[in-house]
Motif scaffolding. Structure first.
Motif, mmCIF file in Angstrom:
data_model
loop_
_atom_site.group_PDB
_atom_site.id
_atom_site.type_symbol
_atom_site.label_atom_id
_atom_site.label_comp_id
_atom_site.label_asym_id
_atom_site.label_seq_id
_atom_site.Cartn_x
_atom_site.Cartn_y
_atom_site.Cartn_z
ATOM 1 N N UNK A 131 -46.042 -61.318 1.735
ATOM 2 C CA UNK A 131 -45.586 -59.983 1.349
ATOM 3 C C UNK A 131 -44.139 -59.909 0.916
ATOM 4 N N UNK A 132 -43.447 -61.047 0.821
ATOM 5 C CA UNK A 132 -42.000 -60.997 0.581
ATOM 6 C C UNK A 132 -41.665 -60.446 -0.807
ATOM 7 N N UNK A 178 -36.675 -75.701 -0.713
ATOM 8 C CA UNK A 178 -35.448 -75.404 0.025
ATOM 9 C C UNK A 178 -34.359 -74.838 -0.891
ATOM 10 N N UNK A 187 -34.809 -68.964 -2.362
ATOM 11 C CA UNK A 187 -34.759 -67.869 -1.379
ATOM 12 C C UNK A 187 -33.859 -68.203 -0.186
ATOM 13 N N UNK A 188 -34.177 -67.582 0.960
ATOM 14 C CA UNK A 188 -33.422 -67.805 2.198
ATOM 15 C C UNK A 188 -34.411 -68.293 3.253
ATOM 16 N N UNK A 189 -33.886 -68.756 4.390
ATOM 17 C CA UNK A 189 -34.806 -69.222 5.432
ATOM 18 C C UNK A 189 -35.723 -68.076 5.870
ATOM 19 N N UNK A 190 -35.167 -66.869 6.028
ATOM 20 C CA UNK A 190 -35.984 -65.735 6.461
ATOM 21 C C UNK A 190 -37.178 -65.508 5.521
ATOM 22 N N UNK A 191 -36.899 -65.582 4.220
ATOM 23 C CA UNK A 191 -37.971 -65.390 3.232
ATOM 24 C C UNK A 191 -38.946 -66.565 3.304
ATOM 25 N N UNK A 192 -38.420 -67.787 3.379
ATOM 26 C CA UNK A 192 -39.304 -68.970 3.373
ATOM 27 C C UNK A 192 -40.179 -69.028 4.616
ATOM 28 N N UNK A 193 -39.726 -68.418 5.715
ATOM 29 C CA UNK A 193 -40.554 -68.399 6.923
ATOM 30 C C UNK A 193 -41.782 -67.513 6.764
ATOM 31 N N UNK A 194 -41.757 -66.588 5.818
ATOM 32 C CA UNK A 194 -42.906 -65.703 5.603
ATOM 33 C C UNK A 194 -43.671 -66.061 4.339
ATOM 34 N N UNK A 208 -29.267 -68.867 -2.349
ATOM 35 C CA UNK A 208 -29.989 -67.596 -2.341
ATOM 36 C C UNK A 208 -29.827 -66.856 -3.673
#
Lengths: 167, 334
Positions: free
Chosen positions: B24-25, B89, B92-99, B231
Motif C-alpha cells: 500500500x505504500x 536498497x 525509497x527508505x527503510x520504512x517504505x521497504x519494510x512494507x 531517498x
C-alpha cells in the motif's frame, strides 16, 4: 468495522471507517499523540512506529489491514522516568531543535540499530555481507526521517552514543 | 480519500473486479490525493501462498508478498544476485521497504507530476483527455519509449535490476492457470492507452518473480543518479552484470531505469560489448549507441549525456577500470 491491535503490549479493539490510517487510530482513537503526523504521505517519517518489530510509516498503513498486529510507539519504549538509551542520548547530544520529528527519529533509530546488528545491508555498505555502523551508513539508513531544523549531525551523534551504550 | 469497500482475500480467486492492496505504500498515497479512487479494495496480505523465497533448482522463486527489505537482505540474493539487493536498497527508505512488496513494486505508478496533479489533464489517469507534460515541464519524464500520449517514466529500481537479470513474472490467471512472463514482455509501452501499463488483465494476480540461475563470477553494479544522496527517485540508473575472461567481456547484461515507461534495454549495446576488450573507448562507443535518439521533451535532453556518463561509469566499475566501490561479485554456493 472493528480491528484489534496490540499497542505497547496492551490489546485494543477499535471501531473505524475502512479509510482509517494506523496513524490516525493511534493519535485520535488511542490518544497516543507521541507519534506525529508530518506529511501524511510517507515522505517525512514523523509517523514511524514499529509494526511487528519493523519500522514503518503509520500514515501509509490502513488500520483494517493490521488486525492482530503488534505496534510499538514512542510511548512504548520509555517514559520520562525511564528513558531508553536512545532517548537519553538524544537529550544528552541535543539531537533536535523543534522536536517534532524526534519521536519518529527515535523509533526509526531503535529499529536501525537492531537491523545493523542483524547484518542487514544498505546501499552504501562496502560489503553487502558485513555492514558497519559508520556515519555514512547512519545517514543512509535514517534517510526516511526528515528533520526540517536539520539537526542531522547531532541526531547521528546521539545514535552513535546509544549504540556504544548498548554494546 | 474516497470511500471504498474493504475485504480480505481468502484465495487468489477473490481479486477479480477489485483493486488489490498489499504494501500500500504507493496506492494509499495515490488514494489520499484521489488520483486513484477504487470502489473495492481487496487485501491480499493474508495469502500465505504468496510469501517466502524458495530455491527452484538453481533459480530463485520470490513470492509476490516478500517485502523489499526481506528480499534485499536474503542471504541467497546477496550472494547470487547482489545487483538486486543493491538496486532495492537504492530505492525509497527503510520504512517504505519494510512494507513494499515484490509484486507491488513492479506495479508502482509513475511519479510524473501531471499524473499526481488532478487539476491537470493526464491520459494515464483519464484516457483520452490529453497529456499536460507535452508542452509542460518535467525533468523526471522519460527519455525513450514514450508516445505522443504519455511521457511518463517508470521509477522502479528493483524492476530495472530484475530486467538486467532476465527475471520472469509468475501470474495466476482468473482461470486458475499459472503463466510465467519474461519481465521484458510484462510491461506495455504507452501507445494510445498509457493507463494500461502491463499485460495483466482483471482477475490476474502476480504470485512470484523468478530469477534465473546466478552467473558465477559476474561483477554487478547498480548505479543510480538522483537529486539527493538518498531517498529520491532516479534521474537515470544503470543495472549491469558483466562477465569477463581476462580483459575480455564475455557477457554483459544491462538495463536502464527512470528513462522509459518500463525498465529499458538495448540489445545493440549489450552485443557491442560482448567479446571485446574492456576499454574506455569501447564504453564511449556503447554510450553513444545507447543515446542516439533525441529526447521527446526538451527538459529531458539532459538525461542523454547523464545516461552516457552513468553507463560509462558503471562499466568502468564492473570491469575494474575504475573505482570499484559498491561493486559486488556473484558468489555461488560451493
Amino acid at each position: 468495522m472493528k480491528t484489534t491491535l496490540t499497542v505497547n503490549g496492551e490489546a485494543h479493539e477499535v471501531t473505524h471507517d475502512p479509510r482509517r490510517s494506523l496513524l490516525d487510530t493511534l493519535r485520535d482513537d488511542l490518544r497516543l499523540t507521541g507519534t506525529k503526523k508530518g506529511c501524511d504521505h510517507g515522505q517525512c517519517g514523523a509517523c514511524t512506529v514499529l509494526l511487528n518489530g519493523e519500522r514503518v510509516n503509520s500514515c501509509l498503513c490502513l488500520t483494517a489491514m493490521h488486525d492482530g498486529d503488534e505496534v510499538t510507539t514512542i510511548e512504548g519504549i520509555g517514559s520520562p522516568e525511564r528513558l531508553s538509551a536512545l532517548q537519553k542520548a538524544f537529550v544528552e547530544k541535543d539531537g533536535y531543535q523543534c522536536g517534532f520529528c524526534t519521536p519518529g527519529q527515535i523509533m526509526s533509530a531503535t529499529a536501525m540499530l537492531r537491523e545493523i546488528s542483524e547484518g542487514a545491508p544498505s546501499y552504501v555498505s562496502d560489503d553487502l555481507e558485513v555492514p558497519k555502523l559508520t556515519d555514512t551508513e547512519m545517514a543512509e539508513r535514517m534517510s526516511g526521517n526528515l528533520c526540517r531544523c536539520s539537526a542531522y549531525p547531532l541526531i547521528r551523534e546521539a545514535i552513535a552514543m546509544a549504540s556504544e551504550v548498548s554494546q | 480519500m474516497r470511500p471504498f469497500d474493504y475485504s480480505r482475500a481468502d484465495s487468489a480467486k477473490d481479486v477479480a473486479g477489485a483493486q488489490i492492496i498489499a504494501g500500500g505504500t504507493n496506492l494509499l498515497d495515490l488514494m489520499k490525493i484521489q488520483v486513484m479512487t477504487p470502489e473495492k479494495l481487496v487485501d491480499i496480505t493474508r495469502l500465505s501462498e504468496l510469501t517466502g523465497i524458495s530455491a527452484e533448482g538453481d533459480r530463485l522463486r520470490i513470492g509476490a508478498l516478500v517485502t523489499n527489505s526481506a528480499l534485499a537482505a536474503d542471504a541467497r540474493v546477496r550472494a547470487g544476485w547482489p545487483l538486486l539487493s543493491r538496486a532495492i536498497l537504492a530505492g525509497a527508505s527503510v520504512q517504505i521497504r519494510n512494507k513494499a512488496t515484490t509484486g507491488g513494486n513492479l506495479l508502482q505508478r509513475t511519479r510524473c507530476p501531471y499524473f499526481y496533479d488532478t487539476s491537470q489533464v493526464c491520459n494515464k489517469r483519464n484516457p483520452g483527455e490529453g497529456c499536460a507534460a507535452q508542452g509542460g515541464t518535467g525533468r523526471m519524464l522519460a527519455l525513450y519509449g514514450t508516445s505522443e500520449h504519455c511521457l511518463a517514466a517508470h521509477p522502479s529500481d528493483m524492476a530495472t535490476a530484475m530486467a538486467a537479470l532476465q527475471a520472469e513474472v509468475e501470474v495466476m490467471r482468473a482461470s486458475g492457470d499459472t503463466v510465467r512472463i519474461p519481465l521484458r514482455d510484462f510491461y506495455r509501452g504507452p501507445g494510445d492507452r498509457p493507463d494500461i501499463e502491463t499485460v495483466l488483465e482483471d482477475g490476474d494476480l502476480i504470485t512470484a518473480v523468478i530469477l534465473p540461475a546466478p552467473r558465477a563470477g559476474a561483477r554487478q553494479v547498480y548505479r543510480k543518479v538522483r537529486d539527493r544522496a538518498s531517498y529520491a527517485f532516479a534521474l537515470v540508473s544503470v543495472a549491469a552484470s558483466v562477465e569477463m575472461e581476462g580483459d575480455t567481456i564475455t557477457r554483459a547484461q544491462l538495463a536502464y531505469g527512470s528513462i522509459a515507461p518500463h525498465p529499458w534495454k538495448n540489445h545493440e549495446v549489450a552485443e557491442m560489448l560482448q567479446g571485446q576488450t574492456a576499454s574506455d573507448a569501447l564504453f564511449h562507443r556503447a554510450a553513444e549507441a545507447l543515446t542516439r535518439e533525441e529526447a521527446p521533451h526538451p527538459d529531458t535532453e539532459y538525461k542523454r549525456p547523464l545516461l552516457r556518463r552513468t553507463l560509462i561509469a558503471a562499466l568502468r566499475q564492473a570491469t575494474g577500470l575504475g573505482d570499484t566501490a559498491g561493486t559486488d561479485t556473484v558468489r555461488t554456493p560451493a
